[in-house]
Write an enzyme that holds these catalytic residues in place. Structure first.
Site, PDB file in Angstrom:
ATOM      1  N   THR A  91      37.884 -71.116 -29.605  1.00  0.00           N
ATOM      2  CA  THR A  91      36.521 -71.415 -30.057  1.00  0.00           C
ATOM      3  C   THR A  91      36.575 -72.256 -31.325  1.00  0.00           C
ATOM      4  OG1 THR A  91      35.649 -69.379 -29.096  1.00  0.00           O
ATOM      5  CG2 THR A  91      34.347 -70.383 -30.856  1.00  0.00           C
TER       6      THR A  91
ATOM      7  N   HIS B 138      45.296 -65.319 -26.974  1.00  0.00           N
ATOM      8  CA  HIS B 138      45.123 -64.139 -26.112  1.00  0.00           C
ATOM      9  C   HIS B 138      44.965 -64.480 -24.639  1.00  0.00           C
ATOM     10  CE1 HIS B 138      40.611 -64.075 -25.462  1.00  0.00           C
ATOM     11  NE2 HIS B 138      40.656 -64.883 -26.505  1.00  0.00           N
TER      12      HIS B 138
ATOM     13  N   THR C 162      44.662 -69.005 -45.516  1.00  0.00           N
ATOM     14  CA  THR C 162      46.058 -68.571 -45.388  1.00  0.00           C
ATOM     15  C   THR C 162      46.414 -68.379 -43.919  1.00  0.00           C
ATOM     16  OG1 THR C 162      45.914 -67.464 -47.510  1.00  0.00           O
ATOM     17  CG2 THR C 162      47.700 -66.749 -46.042  1.00  0.00           C
TER      18      THR C 162
ATOM     19  N   CYS D 186      32.172 -64.228 -20.899  1.00  0.00           N
ATOM     20  CA  CYS D 186      31.397 -64.495 -22.106  1.00  0.00           C
ATOM     21  C   CYS D 186      29.907 -64.541 -21.823  1.00  0.00           C
ATOM     22  CB  CYS D 186      31.834 -65.822 -22.710  1.00  0.00           C
ATOM     23  SG  CYS D 186      33.599 -65.984 -22.755  1.00  0.00           S
TER      24      CYS D 186
HETATM   25  C1  LIG Z   1      37.943 -72.308 -21.394  1.00  0.00           C
HETATM   26  C2  LIG Z   1      37.783 -71.467 -22.622  1.00  0.00           C
HETATM   27  N1  LIG Z   1      37.596 -72.072 -23.805  1.00  0.00           N
HETATM   28  C3  LIG Z   1      37.465 -71.379 -24.936  1.00  0.00           C
HETATM   29  C4  LIG Z   1      37.502 -70.003 -24.947  1.00  0.00           C
HETATM   30  C5  LIG Z   1      37.375 -69.263 -26.238  1.00  0.00           C
HETATM   31  O1  LIG Z   1      38.654 -68.803 -26.622  1.00  0.00           O
HETATM   32  P1  LIG Z   1      38.874 -67.828 -27.849  1.00  0.00           P
HETATM   33  O2  LIG Z   1      38.555 -66.460 -27.353  1.00  0.00           O
HETATM   34  O3  LIG Z   1      40.321 -67.991 -28.211  1.00  0.00           O
HETATM   35  O4  LIG Z   1      37.993 -68.256 -28.957  1.00  0.00           O
HETATM   36  C6  LIG Z   1      37.673 -69.328 -23.731  1.00  0.00           C
HETATM   37  C7  LIG Z   1      37.627 -67.855 -23.677  1.00  0.00           C
HETATM   38  O5  LIG Z   1      36.936 -67.243 -22.893  1.00  0.00           O
HETATM   39  C8  LIG Z   1      37.838 -70.080 -22.549  1.00  0.00           C
HETATM   40  O6  LIG Z   1      38.021 -69.497 -21.382  1.00  0.00           O
END
Ligand SMILES: Cc1ncc(COP(=O)(O)O)c(C=O)c1O
Length: 493
Positions: A157, A286, A324, A414
């Site tokens: 993100t 993750h 950091t 999400c």
């Molecule tokens: C394609 C995609 N982009 C971005 C993200 C966001 O990742 P993060 O959880 O590392 O912020 C996700 C997570 O669901 C994702 O599947």
């Protein structure tokens, strides 16, 4: 093994979620033990996490070997822990690989706690060394020419936000147009919306019914004032793999920067930022069996991509991301990238086989199902671990409730809090009912054959049961085409 996944809690969905969360909170030792069982059920090529950690990271198998069931917790607590559902949600997140944990632990527990930016003493130098090793591991996974091109962030993100807003704002005096797609992750779409409010223009490219963009439409959308094309490598809901090489070539020919959100792609499919002409690339820890709360952004140095930082501070990470650097998390990201690089072919082959088995089993056991995105098993344009299926006459949420023995997702994790049909499935042209009846099966590194068989049987049984209760299903059985029916009463179907 399978019975350990059976969740006995009943009642409302919310109650089940609360029970599941409470179970999760208390589950760590048993979960890790079950997880290590999973590891042995799915043998690794180079195998044995502990020796890997000792050889590569000095993690010390003796000290940090994979935990077994703890003796200091009651058998009641242990039996409560057997209520966790089977995990099949690998696109939402992946469990941490024990080898990654082994690599991280020394940077949390022993003397490696120095601030990696402290340049005046050995504590700082040790941490800095570990951070730079991790940078090399991430750079090597994506074929970066120079590890300095890797910037550590808190996850995909943040990487996406920095890439999109940072590039657009830096070049805003000369260019004000961005191209992306309608099926990007929310964090990309919302970054673009923010830029629109700042006066930028954004083109949201549609996708075809298999989820791929049309390369001619991309070419046609590029204008002299376009500064950035942001197109995800692999879609998180349907697993479609975009043609990165072709997109990179089009962008390079038109002197437009190319950013790709590779949160679902890095470590799973080969990526080479040089060959693919990728200028910026986002990674999440993750999603690749690493820790949560860490990610990376690749930013090309030649030709140089300039970014206006989003965050003010100490100027760490070449000024792109102040703050950091969290040594242990970054070490975990590096270790995860390293394992992915070594075992990508092995994982790909194994997960492809499991995914093909699941799809073939569903197709044998049920009629009126549709794969969302690329259709065929083994399609080279679908990430094998992401299988999104719609079951006609079955409501996705009802099926999820019926399949409470499994942790699955309907649509994107999400957005699954909302009952809106997935915008990704709608963008494929999927009708609303089919979009509502979709389930994403996320198969990962530690999924076993037995788990796939369990999932298959449960899904077939429950879809069949739910259909038996559906008047629409009766109509289909009678040969009525539901699309020909004129509904009254406000379209209550
Ligand atoms: C394609 C995609 N982009 C971005 C993200 C966001 O990742 P993060 O959880 O590392 O912020 C996700 C997570 O669901 C994702 O599947």
């Amino acid at each position: 093994m399978i019975s350990s996944h059976v969740m006995r809690a009943s009642g409302s969905r919310l109650a089940q979620r609360i029970v599941a969360q409470a179970t999760l909170r208390s589950a760590t030792p048993r979960a890790v033990a079950a997880y290590s069982t999973g590891v042995s059920a799915a043998p690794r090529p180079s195998d044995r996490a502990s020796s890997f950690a000792t050889q590569n990271y000095g993690g010390g198998a003796g000290t940090y070997g994979i935990p077994t069931v703890r003796k200091d917790i009651s058998s009641r607590e242990q039996s409560d822990m057997t209520t966790l559902p089977l995990y099949l949600d690998a696109q939402a997140t992946t469990p941490m690989d024990p080898r990654v944990l082994d690599a991280m632990l020394p940077y949390m527990t022993s003397h490696f706690y120095g601030n990696p930016h402290s340049s005046t003493h050995a504590y700082g130098w040790d941490s800095e060394g570990a951070v730079e090793t991790a940078r090399e591991q991430v750079a090597s996974l994506i074929g970066a020419a120079d590890p300095k091109e890797v910037v550590f962030t808190s996850g995909a993100t943040e990487s996406n936000n920095i890439a999109i807003k940072g590039v657009a704002r830096f070049y805003k005096k000369s260019k004000n147009h961005i191209i992306t797609t309608q099926t990007e992750h929310k964090c990309v779409l919302d970054s673009c919306r923010v830029l629109e409010q700042e006066g930028f223009e954004v083109t949201y490219l549609p996708v075809q019914s298999n989820g791929l963009i049309d390369l001619d439409a991309l070419r046609a959308a590029i204008r002299p004032e376009t500064c950035l094309v942001s197109i995800m490598a692999v879609n998180n809901e349907i697993g479609v793999i975009q043609p990165l090489t072709e997109i990179g070539q089009i962008c390079r020919e038109n002197k437009v920067f190319f950013h790709t959100d590779a949160a679902q792609a890095a470590g799973k499919i080969p990526i080479d930022v040089q060959k693919m002409n990728i200028d910026l690339l986002s990674i999440s820890g993750h999603k690749i069996y690493g820790p949560k709360g860490v990610g990376a952004l690749y930013v090309r140095r030649r030709p140089r991509v300039r970014i206006e930082a989003l965050q003010s501070g100490g100027g760490q990470e070449r000024g792109v991301r102040s703050g950091t650097v969290p040594t242990s998390l970054v070490v975990g990201l590096g270790a995860a990238a390293d394992v992915c690089a070594r075992e990508m072919d092995y994982d790909h082959e194994r997960i492809s086989r499991l995914s093909a088995r699941l799809l073939a089993g569903l197709q044998e056991g049920l009629t009126h199902i549709a794969v969302n995105g690329p259709q065929e098993a083994g399609s080279p344009i679908r990430l094998p671990g992401c299988l999104n299926v719609s079951f006609s006459c079955v409501e996705g949420e009802s099926l999820l409730m019926a399949l409470k023995d499994m942790a699955l997702s309907s649509g994107s994790a999400c957005t699954s809090a909302s009952l809106e049909p997935s915008y990704v499935l709608r963008a494929l042209g999927q009708d609303e009912d089919m979009a509502h009846s979709s389930i994403r099966f996320g198969i990962g590194r530690f999924t076993t054959d037995a788990e796939i068989e369990f999932c298959l049987q449960k899904t077939i049984d429950n879809v069949t049961k739910l259909r038996e209760m559906s008047p629409l299903w009766d109509m289909i059985q009678e040969g009525i085409d539901l699309k020909t029916i004129e509904w009254t009463g406000g379209g209550a179907h």
